[in-house]
Design a protein around this motif. Structure first.
Motif, PDB file in Angstrom:
ATOM      1  N   PRO A 265       0.798  -1.227   0.000  1.00  9.78           N
ATOM      2  CA  PRO A 265       0.000   0.000   0.000  1.00  9.78           C
ATOM      3  C   PRO A 265       0.831   1.278   0.000  1.00  9.78           C
ATOM      4  O   PRO A 265       0.358   2.319  -0.455  1.00  9.78           O
ATOM      5  CB  PRO A 265      -0.831  -0.111   1.275  1.00  9.78           C
ATOM      6  N   THR A 266       2.057   1.252   0.534  1.00  8.92           N
ATOM      7  CA  THR A 266       2.872   2.464   0.607  1.00  8.92           C
ATOM      8  C   THR A 266       4.006   2.399  -0.410  1.00  8.92           C
ATOM      9  O   THR A 266       4.423   1.326  -0.844  1.00  8.92           O
ATOM     10  CB  THR A 266       3.462   2.648   2.016  1.00  8.92           C
ATOM     11  N   PHE A 267       4.525   3.563  -0.743  1.00 10.75           N
ATOM     12  CA  PHE A 267       5.579   3.611  -1.753  1.00 10.75           C
ATOM     13  C   PHE A 267       6.876   2.990  -1.253  1.00 10.75           C
ATOM     14  O   PHE A 267       7.639   2.428  -2.048  1.00 10.75           O
ATOM     15  CB  PHE A 267       5.807   5.053  -2.215  1.00 10.75           C
ATOM     16  N   ILE A 268       7.146   3.065   0.037  1.00 12.10           N
ATOM     17  CA  ILE A 268       8.372   2.440   0.533  1.00 12.10           C
ATOM     18  C   ILE A 268       8.278   0.924   0.417  1.00 12.10           C
ATOM     19  O   ILE A 268       9.255   0.242   0.104  1.00 12.10           O
ATOM     20  CB  ILE A 268       8.675   2.887   1.988  1.00 12.10           C
ATOM     21  N   GLU A 269       7.081   0.380   0.611  1.00  5.62           N
ATOM     22  CA  GLU A 269       6.890  -1.063   0.421  1.00  5.62           C
ATOM     23  C   GLU A 269       7.027  -1.439  -1.054  1.00  5.62           C
ATOM     24  O   GLU A 269       7.590  -2.480  -1.395  1.00  5.62           O
ATOM     25  CB  GLU A 269       5.522  -1.485   0.958  1.00  5.62           C
ATOM     26  N   LYS A 270       6.519  -0.586  -1.927  1.00  7.96           N
ATOM     27  CA  LYS A 270       6.661  -0.837  -3.354  1.00  7.96           C
ATOM     28  C   LYS A 270       8.141  -0.806  -3.750  1.00  7.96           C
ATOM     29  O   LYS A 270       8.610  -1.650  -4.532  1.00  7.96           O
ATOM     30  CB  LYS A 270       5.887   0.210  -4.163  1.00  7.96           C
ATOM     31  N   ALA A 271       8.880   0.169  -3.214  1.00 11.38           N
ATOM     32  CA  ALA A 271      10.303   0.307  -3.545  1.00 11.38           C
ATOM     33  C   ALA A 271      11.087  -0.913  -3.090  1.00 11.38           C
ATOM     34  O   ALA A 271      12.036  -1.331  -3.760  1.00 11.38           O
ATOM     35  CB  ALA A 271      10.865   1.575  -2.905  1.00 11.38           C
ATOM     36  N   PRO A 275      12.945  -2.544  -6.519  1.00 13.09           N
ATOM     37  CA  PRO A 275      13.945  -1.472  -6.534  1.00 13.09           C
ATOM     38  C   PRO A 275      14.310  -1.088  -7.959  1.00 13.09           C
ATOM     39  O   PRO A 275      14.008  -1.821  -8.909  1.00 13.09           O
ATOM     40  CB  PRO A 275      15.134  -2.099  -5.795  1.00 13.09           C
ATOM     41  N   ASN A 276      14.927   0.074  -8.099  1.00 13.65           N
ATOM     42  CA  ASN A 276      15.356   0.605  -9.399  1.00 13.65           C
ATOM     43  C   ASN A 276      14.182   1.041 -10.276  1.00 13.65           C
ATOM     44  O   ASN A 276      14.355   1.232 -11.479  1.00 13.65           O
ATOM     45  CB  ASN A 276      16.205  -0.413 -10.174  1.00 13.65           C
ATOM     46  N   SER A 277      13.010   1.190  -9.682  1.00 15.60           N
ATOM     47  CA  SER A 277      11.829   1.558 -10.464  1.00 15.60           C
ATOM     48  C   SER A 277      11.603   3.060 -10.469  1.00 15.60           C
ATOM     49  O   SER A 277      12.105   3.796  -9.607  1.00 15.60           O
ATOM     50  CB  SER A 277      10.585   0.860  -9.909  1.00 15.60           C
ATOM     51  N   PHE A 309      14.411   5.226  -0.184  1.00 14.15           N
ATOM     52  CA  PHE A 309      14.054   5.372  -1.602  1.00 14.15           C
ATOM     53  C   PHE A 309      15.311   5.584  -2.435  1.00 14.15           C
ATOM     54  O   PHE A 309      15.489   4.973  -3.496  1.00 14.15           O
ATOM     55  CB  PHE A 309      13.122   6.579  -1.805  1.00 14.15           C
ATOM     56  N   LYS A 310      16.176   6.459  -1.941  1.00 13.33           N
ATOM     57  CA  LYS A 310      17.410   6.756  -2.663  1.00 13.33           C
ATOM     58  C   LYS A 310      18.307   5.527  -2.736  1.00 13.33           C
ATOM     59  O   LYS A 310      18.893   5.227  -3.785  1.00 13.33           O
ATOM     60  CB  LYS A 310      18.135   7.911  -1.978  1.00 13.33           C
ATOM     61  N   GLN A 311      18.404   4.797  -1.615  1.00 20.04           N
ATOM     62  CA  GLN A 311      19.237   3.594  -1.585  1.00 20.04           C
ATOM     63  C   GLN A 311      18.713   2.523  -2.537  1.00 20.04           C
ATOM     64  O   GLN A 311      19.493   1.748  -3.106  1.00 20.04           O
ATOM     65  CB  GLN A 311      19.311   3.066  -0.141  1.00 20.04           C
ATOM     66  N   LYS A 312      17.395   2.455  -2.697  1.00 16.75           N
ATOM     67  CA  LYS A 312      16.789   1.481  -3.593  1.00 16.75           C
ATOM     68  C   LYS A 312      16.835   1.946  -5.049  1.00 16.75           C
ATOM     69  O   LYS A 312      16.345   1.252  -5.936  1.00 16.75           O
ATOM     70  CB  LYS A 312      15.331   1.212  -3.193  1.00 16.75           C
ATOM     71  N   ASN A 313      17.423   3.113  -5.267  1.00 18.70           N
ATOM     72  CA  ASN A 313      17.553   3.677  -6.618  1.00 18.70           C
ATOM     73  C   ASN A 313      16.192   3.854  -7.293  1.00 18.70           C
ATOM     74  O   ASN A 313      16.021   3.590  -8.473  1.00 18.70           O
ATOM     75  CB  ASN A 313      18.453   2.781  -7.489  1.00 18.70           C
ATOM     76  N   CYS A 314      15.222   4.296  -6.497  1.00 20.86           N
ATOM     77  CA  CYS A 314      13.891   4.574  -7.035  1.00 20.86           C
ATOM     78  C   CYS A 314      13.719   6.078  -7.266  1.00 20.86           C
ATOM     79  O   CYS A 314      14.303   6.896  -6.562  1.00 20.86           O
ATOM     80  CB  CYS A 314      12.811   4.081  -6.076  1.00 20.86           C
TER      81      CYS A 314
END
Length: 319
Positions: A265-271, A275-277, A309-314
């Protein structure tokens, strides 16, 4: 035969009309007083693979059938490729999944015996449906019948046995690591693919969604990007989607667009899942990304999430 000798037929069985019912009866296809038959015929150069634009025709036909029917009607889209005296290969996209049927040594002339081919395929499809066991994927080696049960996949997402389900417009159905494998094994040398995702509830999918994702893809002009719509069955502000709702919403994309199903449901969970999206969002959604209430009213938690988010390159592309 050369690919140019192959013929593509696209069919959709839909409800709410009594047109050409007699044709169905002549072809030996069980009909209903409200059944309609749509036939579009063209010559194409397809690749004989379950993962090809060939399957997309079945999805497109199915989508057309869905648009012209009631939610409970039993409809499907059928694509057929056949070469005289060699083989018949069909893809069927219905409310429950995607079917691939291949049979060799079929001695028919597609120009004169279309009804024989269709009758055989419909009977094979009906037989396979009635004899299908509880497995979400089945295969009959004799006639090479392969079935991917999308409803079973939806249930696995709901039960958290699956984290991700990617349904491509060409019929690719990829789960979790299969999707990551697709992204890492890019056809573009020296670079992995990445997802360009437009999250939403898509109730319904409309031209605004389609225009936004198309504009985002044109903005980057990057061939390694895979545009897709992301549908989460869980939502921060709304109840979880029912099984029927998920099924109906996913049907909107059949043969037309890629869709990624999750319960993030949240963007951090999506990331964390992809990742890299690149996430395509509107202004209102972008504002919520920096509102502490979506992080338990904790500013430090929000800062940590943004760093992740930054670490996941999103990235975010804001419209």
């Amino acid at each position: 035969r050369t690919p140019q000798a192959l013929k593509m037929q696209r069919f959709a069985l839909v409800s709410n009309s009594n047109v050409v019912t007699s044709l169905l009866s002549e072809w030996g296809i069980p009909s209903h007083p409200s059944l309609k038959f749509i036939l579009v015929k063209s010559t194409i150069t397809p690749t004989i693979s379950p993962r090809s634009p060939f399957v997309r025709f079945a999805g497109a036909a199915f989508h057309q059938a869905v648009q012209l029917s009631d939610e409970k009607d039993d409809v499907f889209g059928l694509s057929v490729i056949f070469s005289p005296w060699e083989f018949v290969h069909a893809a069927i996209w219905d409310r429950k999944g995607i079917w691939s049927l291949k049979k060799y040594s079929v001695s028919v002339d597609p120009n004169s015996d279309l009804k024989i081919v269709t009758q055989n395929l419909f009977a094979r499809y009906t037989q396979a449906k009635s004899s299908m066991n509880n497995n979400h994927e089945t295969e009959d080696q004799q006639d090479q019948v392969v079935h991917v049960d999308l409803n079973s996949c939806f249930q696995q997402i709901e039960n958290q046995k699956l984290k991700l389900l990617y349904i491509g417009k060409d019929g690719d159905v990829l789960k979790d690591e299969e999707l990551h494998g697709k992204l890492n094994n890019s056809q573009h040398s020296g670079s992995s693919s990445r997802l360009l995702l437009l999250p939403g509830s898509f109730n319904p999918l409309h031209s605004g969604h389609e225009d936004l994702l198309a504009a985002a893809y044109n903005f980057y002009k990057d061939p390694t990007l895979i545009p897709a719509y992301e549908l989460s069955i869980a939502n921060v502000d709304k109840p979880q989607l029912s099984h029927d709702s998920v099924s109906l919403r996913v049907q909107q994309f059949a043969g037309r667009h890629n869709v990624l199903l999750s319960r993030a449901p949240t963007f951090i969970e999506k990331a964390r899942l992809v990742p890299n999206s690149i996430f395509v969002v509107g202004y209102d959604t972008a504002v919520r990304l920096v509102q502490p209430k979506y992080y338990g009213n904790n500013i430090e938690t929000m800062k940590n999430a943004l760093m992740e988010f930054k670490q996941k390159n999103c990235r975010f592309l804001i419209a």
